[in-house]
Motif scaffolding. Structure first.
Motif, PDB file in Angstrom:
ATOM      1  N   PRO A 155       0.808  -1.216   0.000  1.00  0.00           N
ATOM      2  CA  PRO A 155       0.000   0.000   0.000  1.00  0.00           C
ATOM      3  C   PRO A 155       0.845   1.272   0.000  1.00  0.00           C
ATOM      4  CG  PRO A 155       0.130  -0.883   2.219  1.00  0.00           C
ATOM      5  CD  PRO A 155       0.858  -1.855   1.338  1.00  0.00           C
ATOM      6  N   ALA A 156       0.311   2.324  -0.625  1.00  0.00           N
ATOM      7  CA  ALA A 156       0.863   3.688  -0.547  1.00  0.00           C
ATOM      8  C   ALA A 156       2.317   3.792  -0.966  1.00  0.00           C
ATOM      9  CB  ALA A 156       0.678   4.257   0.850  1.00  0.00           C
ATOM     10  N   GLY A 157       2.675   3.156  -2.082  1.00  0.00           N
ATOM     11  CA  GLY A 157       4.040   3.273  -2.577  1.00  0.00           C
ATOM     12  C   GLY A 157       4.293   4.609  -3.246  1.00  0.00           C
ATOM     13  N   CYS A 158       5.577   5.027  -3.280  1.00  0.00           N
ATOM     14  CA  CYS A 158       5.900   6.271  -3.971  1.00  0.00           C
ATOM     15  C   CYS A 158       5.780   6.109  -5.479  1.00  0.00           C
ATOM     16  CB  CYS A 158       7.295   6.752  -3.583  1.00  0.00           C
ATOM     17  SG  CYS A 158       8.630   5.643  -4.065  1.00  0.00           S
ATOM     18  N   SER A 159       5.590   4.877  -5.965  1.00  0.00           N
ATOM     19  CA  SER A 159       5.356   4.625  -7.381  1.00  0.00           C
ATOM     20  C   SER A 159       4.045   5.244  -7.866  1.00  0.00           C
ATOM     21  CB  SER A 159       5.363   3.121  -7.662  1.00  0.00           C
ATOM     22  OG  SER A 159       4.737   2.397  -6.625  1.00  0.00           O
ATOM     23  N   PHE A 160       3.216   5.678  -6.924  1.00  0.00           N
ATOM     24  CA  PHE A 160       1.983   6.387  -7.252  1.00  0.00           C
ATOM     25  C   PHE A 160       2.246   7.531  -8.235  1.00  0.00           C
ATOM     26  CE2 PHE A 160      -1.143   9.700  -6.559  1.00  0.00           C
ATOM     27  CZ  PHE A 160      -2.340   9.036  -6.350  1.00  0.00           C
ATOM     28  N   GLY A 161       3.324   8.280  -8.004  1.00  0.00           N
ATOM     29  CA  GLY A 161       3.637   9.414  -8.868  1.00  0.00           C
ATOM     30  C   GLY A 161       3.890   8.989 -10.301  1.00  0.00           C
ATOM     31  N   ALA A 162       4.536   7.837 -10.488  1.00  0.00           N
ATOM     32  CA  ALA A 162       4.811   7.356 -11.840  1.00  0.00           C
ATOM     33  C   ALA A 162       3.534   6.907 -12.544  1.00  0.00           C
ATOM     34  CB  ALA A 162       5.829   6.225 -11.795  1.00  0.00           C
ATOM     35  N   ILE A 163       2.568   6.359 -11.796  1.00  0.00           N
ATOM     36  CA  ILE A 163       1.282   6.006 -12.412  1.00  0.00           C
ATOM     37  C   ILE A 163       0.604   7.255 -12.939  1.00  0.00           C
ATOM     38  CG2 ILE A 163      -1.005   5.013 -12.030  1.00  0.00           C
ATOM     39  CD1 ILE A 163       0.201   3.265  -9.845  1.00  0.00           C
ATOM     40  N   PRO A 174      -8.078  13.681 -12.998  1.00  0.00           N
ATOM     41  CA  PRO A 174      -8.497  12.305 -13.311  1.00  0.00           C
ATOM     42  C   PRO A 174      -7.375  11.277 -13.155  1.00  0.00           C
ATOM     43  CG  PRO A 174      -9.419  13.821 -14.914  1.00  0.00           C
ATOM     44  CD  PRO A 174      -8.461  14.619 -14.076  1.00  0.00           C
ATOM     45  N   ALA A 175      -6.144  11.652 -13.494  1.00  0.00           N
ATOM     46  CA  ALA A 175      -5.029  10.707 -13.380  1.00  0.00           C
ATOM     47  C   ALA A 175      -4.763  10.346 -11.924  1.00  0.00           C
ATOM     48  CB  ALA A 175      -3.775  11.296 -14.018  1.00  0.00           C
ATOM     49  N   VAL A 176      -4.916  11.306 -11.029  1.00  0.00           N
ATOM     50  CA  VAL A 176      -4.725  11.040  -9.604  1.00  0.00           C
ATOM     51  C   VAL A 176      -5.852  10.159  -9.079  1.00  0.00           C
ATOM     52  CG1 VAL A 176      -4.671  12.110  -7.305  1.00  0.00           C
ATOM     53  CG2 VAL A 176      -3.373  13.121  -9.200  1.00  0.00           C
ATOM     54  N   GLN A 177      -7.070  10.436  -9.499  1.00  0.00           N
ATOM     55  CA  GLN A 177      -8.204   9.607  -9.092  1.00  0.00           C
ATOM     56  C   GLN A 177      -8.030   8.175  -9.594  1.00  0.00           C
ATOM     57  OE1 GLN A 177     -11.637  11.744 -10.535  1.00  0.00           O
ATOM     58  NE2 GLN A 177     -11.168  13.547  -9.298  1.00  0.00           N
ATOM     59  N   PHE A 178      -7.513   8.038 -10.807  1.00  0.00           N
ATOM     60  CA  PHE A 178      -7.242   6.710 -11.359  1.00  0.00           C
ATOM     61  C   PHE A 178      -6.196   5.979 -10.517  1.00  0.00           C
ATOM     62  CE2 PHE A 178      -4.337   4.181 -14.012  1.00  0.00           C
ATOM     63  CZ  PHE A 178      -5.204   3.231 -14.513  1.00  0.00           C
ATOM     64  N   VAL A 197      -6.578   2.451  -8.483  1.00  0.00           N
ATOM     65  CA  VAL A 197      -5.690   1.322  -8.757  1.00  0.00           C
ATOM     66  C   VAL A 197      -5.060   0.820  -7.465  1.00  0.00           C
ATOM     67  CG1 VAL A 197      -3.456   0.722  -9.780  1.00  0.00           C
ATOM     68  CG2 VAL A 197      -5.202   1.826 -11.180  1.00  0.00           C
ATOM     69  N   GLU A 198      -4.536   1.738  -6.670  1.00  0.00           N
ATOM     70  CA  GLU A 198      -3.902   1.343  -5.405  1.00  0.00           C
ATOM     71  C   GLU A 198      -4.851   0.571  -4.501  1.00  0.00           C
ATOM     72  OE1 GLU A 198      -2.161   4.299  -2.984  1.00  0.00           O
ATOM     73  OE2 GLU A 198      -0.174   4.004  -3.843  1.00  0.00           O
ATOM     74  N   ALA A 247       6.601  16.790 -11.024  1.00  0.00           N
ATOM     75  CA  ALA A 247       6.960  17.140  -9.648  1.00  0.00           C
ATOM     76  C   ALA A 247       5.728  17.111  -8.748  1.00  0.00           C
ATOM     77  CB  ALA A 247       7.622  18.517  -9.609  1.00  0.00           C
ATOM     78  N   ASP A 248       4.615  17.627  -9.242  1.00  0.00           N
ATOM     79  CA  ASP A 248       3.379  17.595  -8.461  1.00  0.00           C
ATOM     80  C   ASP A 248       2.878  16.166  -8.287  1.00  0.00           C
ATOM     81  OD1 ASP A 248       2.795  20.602  -8.239  1.00  0.00           O
ATOM     82  OD2 ASP A 248       3.083  20.325 -10.382  1.00  0.00           O
ATOM     83  N   ALA A 249       3.060  15.340  -9.323  1.00  0.00           N
ATOM     84  CA  ALA A 249       2.664  13.930  -9.217  1.00  0.00           C
ATOM     85  C   ALA A 249       3.453  13.231  -8.116  1.00  0.00           C
ATOM     86  CB  ALA A 249       2.882  13.227 -10.556  1.00  0.00           C
ATOM     87  N   TYR A 250       4.748  13.525  -8.031  1.00  0.00           N
ATOM     88  CA  TYR A 250       5.584  12.910  -7.001  1.00  0.00           C
ATOM     89  C   TYR A 250       5.242  13.469  -5.624  1.00  0.00           C
ATOM     90  CZ  TYR A 250       9.837  10.675  -5.172  1.00  0.00           C
ATOM     91  OH  TYR A 250      10.721   9.886  -4.466  1.00  0.00           O
ATOM     92  N   PHE A 251       4.946  14.755  -5.554  1.00  0.00           N
ATOM     93  CA  PHE A 251       4.472  15.352  -4.304  1.00  0.00           C
ATOM     94  C   PHE A 251       3.248  14.601  -3.792  1.00  0.00           C
ATOM     95  CE2 PHE A 251       1.018  18.128  -2.785  1.00  0.00           C
ATOM     96  CZ  PHE A 251       1.554  18.600  -1.594  1.00  0.00           C
ATOM     97  N   MET A 252       2.305  14.325  -4.677  1.00  0.00           N
ATOM     98  CA  MET A 252       1.078  13.639  -4.281  1.00  0.00           C
ATOM     99  C   MET A 252       1.386  12.240  -3.754  1.00  0.00           C
ATOM    100  SD  MET A 252      -2.144  14.165  -4.031  1.00  0.00           S
ATOM    101  CE  MET A 252      -3.431  13.067  -3.444  1.00  0.00           C
ATOM    102  N   ALA A 253       2.385  11.598  -4.325  1.00  0.00           N
ATOM    103  CA  ALA A 253       2.749  10.253  -3.882  1.00  0.00           C
ATOM    104  C   ALA A 253       3.214  10.246  -2.432  1.00  0.00           C
ATOM    105  CB  ALA A 253       3.854   9.697  -4.777  1.00  0.00           C
TER     106      ALA A 253
END
Length: 234
Positions: A10-18, A197-201, A205-206, A161-167
């Motif tokens: 759960p809750a991996g930093c790979s979230f940003g790459a998704i 939408p990408a963050v919601q996706f 997924v997680e 950068a914002d995607a990784y911040f969210m992770a």
């Protein structure tokens, strides 16, 4: 073949790459890696000898790891403005500055808290928690100053950068070091990203929920299937 991102739950930093893959507009697949069970398995260590996520299998069969490398690889493969400014552009250094801070300061600040959670000796846990809480508070204060009065970390819209911040920022939900109200600009940035939408996706997924892609997601693959076509050590 389609590239594959091995993402940790759960809750991996790979979230940003998704999120970045969704924004890229290019085809990709995902391989779900449960932590700590599967991430430490011999089958996964063939992809990542360190036993960490994320790992990325490129469309040419090359395998590499580390979020910063993966995010920049995804960014180079796409012309979408959400990949961030490219090399030799005025804001590129700002992008690298933000990504580096998120990795070296914000990510690392949580490390003692994860160590305490994942099985440190009982006598060490409270020490690790105290260190982690202090570091997280400092990193959030610094990040708020780095953001300043801007809407996004870099430029006029969301970037990798914002995607990784969210992770990473979501980890405070678990460890509960800070009240989100203490940093209203960071909480506002998170709220803006949660409408993406990408963050919601990526969140769906997680959590293993039905997820609607706004990009070119082509489904999950099993770990055994992913090894076909990859350049792996025996």
């Amino acid at each position: 073949m389609d590239p594959i991102l091995f993402y940790g739950v759960p809750a991996g930093c790979s979230f940003g790459a998704i999120v970045a893959l969704e924004w890229s507009g290019r085809p990709y697949r995902l391989c779900r890696i449960e932590m700590p069970a599967v991430v430490a398995s011999p089958a996964y260590r063939r992809f990542n000898p360190l036993g960490e996520t994320p790992t990325f299998l490129s469309d040419t069969g090359e395998v590499f790891s580390q979020s910063l490398a993966i995010l920049q690889h995804i960014a180079r493969s796409s012309s979408d403005p959400r990949m961030g400014p490219g090399p030799a552009t005025p804001d590129f250094d700002r992008l690298i500055e933000s990504l580096s801070f998120l990795h070296t300061s914000l990510f690392s600040a949580f490390s003692p808290l994860w160590q305490a959670f994942e099985g440190a000796e009982e006598g060490e846990k409270e020490v690790l928690r105290a260190i982690g809480r202090r570091r997280v508070r400092k990193a959030f204060d610094q990040l708020a100053r780095l953001l300043g009065g801007r809407t996004w970390l870099v430029g006029d819209g969301p970037t990798v950068a914002d995607a990784y911040f969210m992770a990473i920022v979501r980890w405070n939900d678990f460890h509960k070091v800070l009240d989100p109200a203490d940093h209203p600009t960071l909480e506002a940035l998170r709220a803006r990203l949660e409408r993406e939408p990408a963050v919601q996706f990526a969140l769906a997924v997680e959590h293993g929920q039905e997820a609607r892609s706004s990009g070119q997601f082509r489904g999950h693959v099993a770990l055994a299937e992913a090894s076909r076509g990859a350049r792996l050590a025996a």
